[in-house]
Scaffold this motif. Structure first.
Motif, PDB file in Angstrom:
ATOM      1  N   GLU A  37       0.908  -1.139   0.066  1.00 21.25           N
ATOM      2  CA  GLU A  37      -0.050   0.091   0.072  1.00 21.25           C
ATOM      3  C   GLU A  37       0.909   1.283   0.040  1.00 21.25           C
ATOM      4  OE1 GLU A  37      -2.947  -0.017   3.243  1.00 21.25           O
ATOM      5  OE2 GLU A  37      -4.110   1.791   2.142  1.00 21.25           O
ATOM      6  N   SER A  38       1.790   1.266   0.711  1.00 22.17           N
ATOM      7  CA  SER A  38       2.772   2.683   0.863  1.00 22.17           C
ATOM      8  C   SER A  38       3.582   2.844  -0.400  1.00 22.17           C
ATOM      9  CB  SER A  38       3.386   2.839   2.094  1.00 22.17           C
ATOM     10  OG  SER A  38       4.313   1.640   2.218  1.00 22.17           O
ATOM     11  N   ASP A  39       3.900   1.456  -1.345  1.00 19.37           N
ATOM     12  CA  ASP A  39       4.352   1.721  -2.443  1.00 19.37           C
ATOM     13  C   ASP A  39       3.670   2.374  -3.400  1.00 19.37           C
ATOM     14  OD1 ASP A  39       6.671   0.254  -1.214  1.00 19.37           O
ATOM     15  OD2 ASP A  39       6.146  -1.637  -2.222  1.00 19.37           O
ATOM     16  N   HIS A  41       1.427   4.613  -2.705  1.00 21.19           N
ATOM     17  CA  HIS A  41       1.253   6.007  -2.324  1.00 21.19           C
ATOM     18  C   HIS A  41       2.638   6.720  -3.011  1.00 21.19           C
ATOM     19  CE1 HIS A  41      -2.144   6.870   0.142  1.00 21.19           C
ATOM     20  NE2 HIS A  41      -2.265   5.592   0.437  1.00 21.19           N
ATOM     21  N   GLY A 120       7.713   2.647  -0.521  1.00 19.47           N
ATOM     22  CA  GLY A 120       6.654   2.739   0.519  1.00 19.47           C
ATOM     23  C   GLY A 120       7.689   2.664   1.834  1.00 19.47           C
ATOM     24  N   THR A 148       4.929  12.360   3.999  1.00 24.56           N
ATOM     25  CA  THR A 148       3.455  12.427   3.512  1.00 24.56           C
ATOM     26  C   THR A 148       3.374  13.744   2.529  1.00 24.56           C
ATOM     27  OG1 THR A 148       2.918  13.968   5.474  1.00 24.56           O
ATOM     28  CG2 THR A 148       2.517  11.394   5.665  1.00 24.56           C
ATOM     29  N   GLN A 184       5.151   7.334   3.454  1.00 22.45           N
ATOM     30  CA  GLN A 184       3.796   6.864   4.276  1.00 22.45           C
ATOM     31  C   GLN A 184       2.689   7.049   3.365  1.00 22.45           C
ATOM     32  OE1 GLN A 184       3.504   5.419   7.848  1.00 22.45           O
ATOM     33  NE2 GLN A 184       1.653   4.713   6.611  1.00 22.45           N
ATOM     34  N   ALA A 185       2.154   8.163   2.985  1.00 26.27           N
ATOM     35  CA  ALA A 185       1.063   8.591   2.463  1.00 26.27           C
ATOM     36  C   ALA A 185       1.324   9.608   1.352  1.00 26.27           C
ATOM     37  CB  ALA A 185      -0.203   8.910   3.010  1.00 26.27           C
TER      38      ALA A 185
ATOM     39  N   ARG B 238      -5.813   4.496  10.050  1.00 21.83           N
ATOM     40  CA  ARG B 238      -4.920   5.136   8.972  1.00 21.83           C
ATOM     41  C   ARG B 238      -5.455   4.999   7.474  1.00 21.83           C
ATOM     42  NH1 ARG B 238       0.213   7.338   8.888  1.00 21.83           N
ATOM     43  NH2 ARG B 238      -0.496   8.575   7.272  1.00 21.83           N
ATOM     44  N   ASP B 242      -5.417   8.815   5.136  1.00 17.99           N
ATOM     45  CA  ASP B 242      -4.864   8.721   4.157  1.00 17.99           C
ATOM     46  C   ASP B 242      -5.729   9.086   2.656  1.00 17.99           C
ATOM     47  OD1 ASP B 242      -2.551   8.250   5.282  1.00 17.99           O
ATOM     48  OD2 ASP B 242      -2.198   6.360   4.446  1.00 17.99           O
TER      49      ASP B 242
END
Lengths: 261, 324
Positions: A37-39, A41, A120, A148, A184-185, B238, B242
């Motif tokens: 998920e963070s990748d 982002h 990520g 972020t 992170q985001a 989270r 986000d």
């Protein structure tokens, strides 16, 4: 800006996870893989930077089931070049994966010069390392985690990044380029891309294949996993069954007992 | 080789973090199990006074440097690597918090030691250490044995009660110096404080918490109606923050806030360790999730396997009817 994005696939934890007969790994037979998920982002943040400052987004991914879909979808979203590291035996540790990324970034001359590497901040299977700090160390670049937001500065030699701490406190950082950021985001949620555009990308673009690089330490794991299990829990919720109306009444009863209503 | 157990005493903005005491409690057990000393490593600038709270350790190693004034994984890891090479501990326990994230991996890289991330428990067995780790968002645990003489442990919050790591004893302090290479690095310009104008979710008796299972921003509004019927406020995990469906001031867990309302109603929250960290101590936790294996059910007192969206309207009507 010349932006590199690193992607890894991880098991979708919405699905039930089973442990393989060896008791030390996940059973991959029914495993559904999704992009970390963070990748995702990190990719979005890269696309936002490209829209703002121009430049090129190159996505580098480790081979895994369904990774082609993710890479074509990256093209449909606006990535310029997508590459896949192929030929490994799968199941590499995070440390080994990060080592491969570092070797490729160092050795593939057409990836240079780059301004920033985004990946990520963490993945759910990062048992033996995080990717971004390993890259920063092996490439000798500055590193910032839990980012972020990334805003290019006028000079083109640095970016301003927002990083999360705890308790809702964040920090604004000056990051000299080139650098490695653990995202992170993204400042906006990852964009949606229609299936038709992904299909079009499949026809018009190509995933470049790169072989697994040779690593000085062989990428050998430094840990032994003796066994995996589903968590043994000391307590478990008392489950309430029934139609929503019945369950709502039971819950309202509990709230009343506790003096909450 | 000293072979001691080290814990990194995390301090941020002049205060020791709770995980420092959790690490001390855990480190004490492991050090005693191996018959070695427990040492706390305190890195910072003008924070030597904090060492008086680290009495659970046999001694404190203190490093004062302006480069260590603000949290930064690169400077912290570089300082630790220098100390490790001199003193040769066997295990270095580094907090896996937002303040210290990345320090453990960088330290392992610099000294060529294995890193064990997501560690929730650690013990001595036959002269070695064995770690239990939380993987895949809390759905799997792994028992791990590191290879070699030195191991870096990335310790997850909550391994031990922090009070077990406190002591009135004033430990001996050994001051050490480190040097930093002159190379480009990230610099903290300023802190951004949380928005104080929003509802303070740490002060609410009732929190309705929404997660990924809430599916859309429109549905957050329905959760807000439910929260209003219960006299509480909405907060989130989270993914919801986000997505921009709720502001950062409403985030529970790592990066966000720790909350302990009288009722925590978790809707469509799976219960990743990062979230549980911020709410597990609430006296009444009710969880609604469509996945019967969701880790949230391991900390909840009552659970409902259902789509959160099927429960919200009915529960709201039931509560409103009772309130008349």
């Amino acid at each position: 800006m010349n932006i590199l994005v690193l992607l890894r696939m991880v098991p979708d934890v919405v699905e039930e996870l089973e442990i393989a007969p060896d008791g030390r790994t996940l059973d991959t037979e029914y495993l559904r893989m999704i992009v970390n998920e963070s990748d995702d982002h990190a990719l979005e943040q890269a696309l936002i930077l490209k829209e703002r400052k121009g430049g090129k987004v190159t996505v580098l991914a480790l081979d895994a089931p369904d990774v082609d879909d993710v890479l074509f979808s990256a093209v449909a979203k606006g990535a310029d070049r997508v590459m896949k590291i192929e030929g490994g035996d799968g199941g590499v540790t995070t440390r080994a994966a990060a080592g491969m990324f570092a070797e490729i970034i160092r050795n593939e001359k057409d990836l240079q010069p780059f301004d920033i590497v985004l990946t990520g901040v963490q993945a759910i299977d990062d048992l033996d390392a995080l990717v971004a700090p390993i890259l920063s160390h092996r490439l000798g670049l500055p590193y910032l985690a839990i980012v972020t937001k990334v805003t290019p500065d006028a000079t083109g030699k640095s970016v301003t990044a927002i990083r999360e701490f705890a308790g809702g406190v964040r920090g604004e950082f000056d990051v000299p380029l080139p650098a490695v950021l653990g995202i992170q985001a993204a400042e906006k949620p990852p964009r949606y891309v229609p299936v038709a555009k992904v299909r079009a990308a499949m026809k018009t673009s190509k995933i470049e294949s790169i072989g697994v690089p040779t690593m000085a330490d062989g990428g050998q794991p430094l840990l032994d996993v003796s066994h995996m299990r589903k968590p043994v829990v000391s307590g478990h919720a008392q489950m309430l069954d029934g139609e929503p109306e019945d369950v709502s009444k039971k819950l309202a009863g509990i709230f009343t007992e506790r003096g909450l209503l | 080789m000293s072979g001691n157990i080290w814990i990194v005493a995390e301090q941020w903005r002049g205060k020791l973090s709770e995980i420092t005491f959790e690490s001390l409690a855990l480190g004490r057990e492991v050090a005693d199990g191996l018959g070695v000393k427990l040492q706390a490593v305190l890195l910072g600038h003008d924070v030597q006074n904090l060492s008086t709270s680290l009495g659970m350790a046999d001694s404190v190693i203190y490093v004062d440097h302006t480069e260590l004034a603000d949290p930064g994984a690169s400077a912290q890891a570089s300082a630790l690597a220098q100390l490790v090479r001199q003193q040769k501990p066997r295990t270095v326990i580094v907090p896996l918090t937002n303040v210290s994230l990345g320090t453990g991996t960088l330290l392992g890289e610099q000294v060529g030691a294995p890193v064990v991330n997501f560690c929730k428990d650690l013990r001595a067995a036959d002269g070695h250490i064995v770690a239990d780790c939380v993987l895949y968002g809390g759905k799997i645990e792994a028992t791990v044995t590191p290879r070699g003489d030195l191991t870096v442990i990335g310790l997850w919050p909550g391994s031990r009660p922090p009070d077990k790591g406190r002591s009135d004893r004033n430990p001996p302090v050994e001051t050490q110096t480190v040097t930093f290479a002159d190379q480009p690095s990230v610099k903290l310009r300023s802190y951004i404080e949380p928005d104080a104008s929003d509802v303070d979710i740490t002060q609410q008796d009732v929190l309705v918490a929404v997660g990924r299972g809430i599916q859309s921003q429109e549905n957050v509004a329905l959760a807000e109606e439910l929260a209003a019927s219960l006299g509480g406020a909405v907060c989130g995990s989270r993914p919801v923050i986000d997505q921009g469906w709720l502001p950062l001031s409403r985030q529970v867990g790592k990066s966000g806030l720790n909350v302990k309302p009288k009722l925590y109603l978790a809707l469509g929250i799976s219960g990743a360790p990062e979230h549980l960290e911020g709410m597990k101590d609430a006296p009444l936790i009710v969880a609604v999730n469509s996945d019967p294996d969701a880790p949230i059910f391991n900390v909840a007192h009552y659970g409902v396997v259902a789509d959160a969206m099927d429960m919200i309207p009915t529960l709201k009507e039931t509560v409103l009817a009772l309130r008349g």
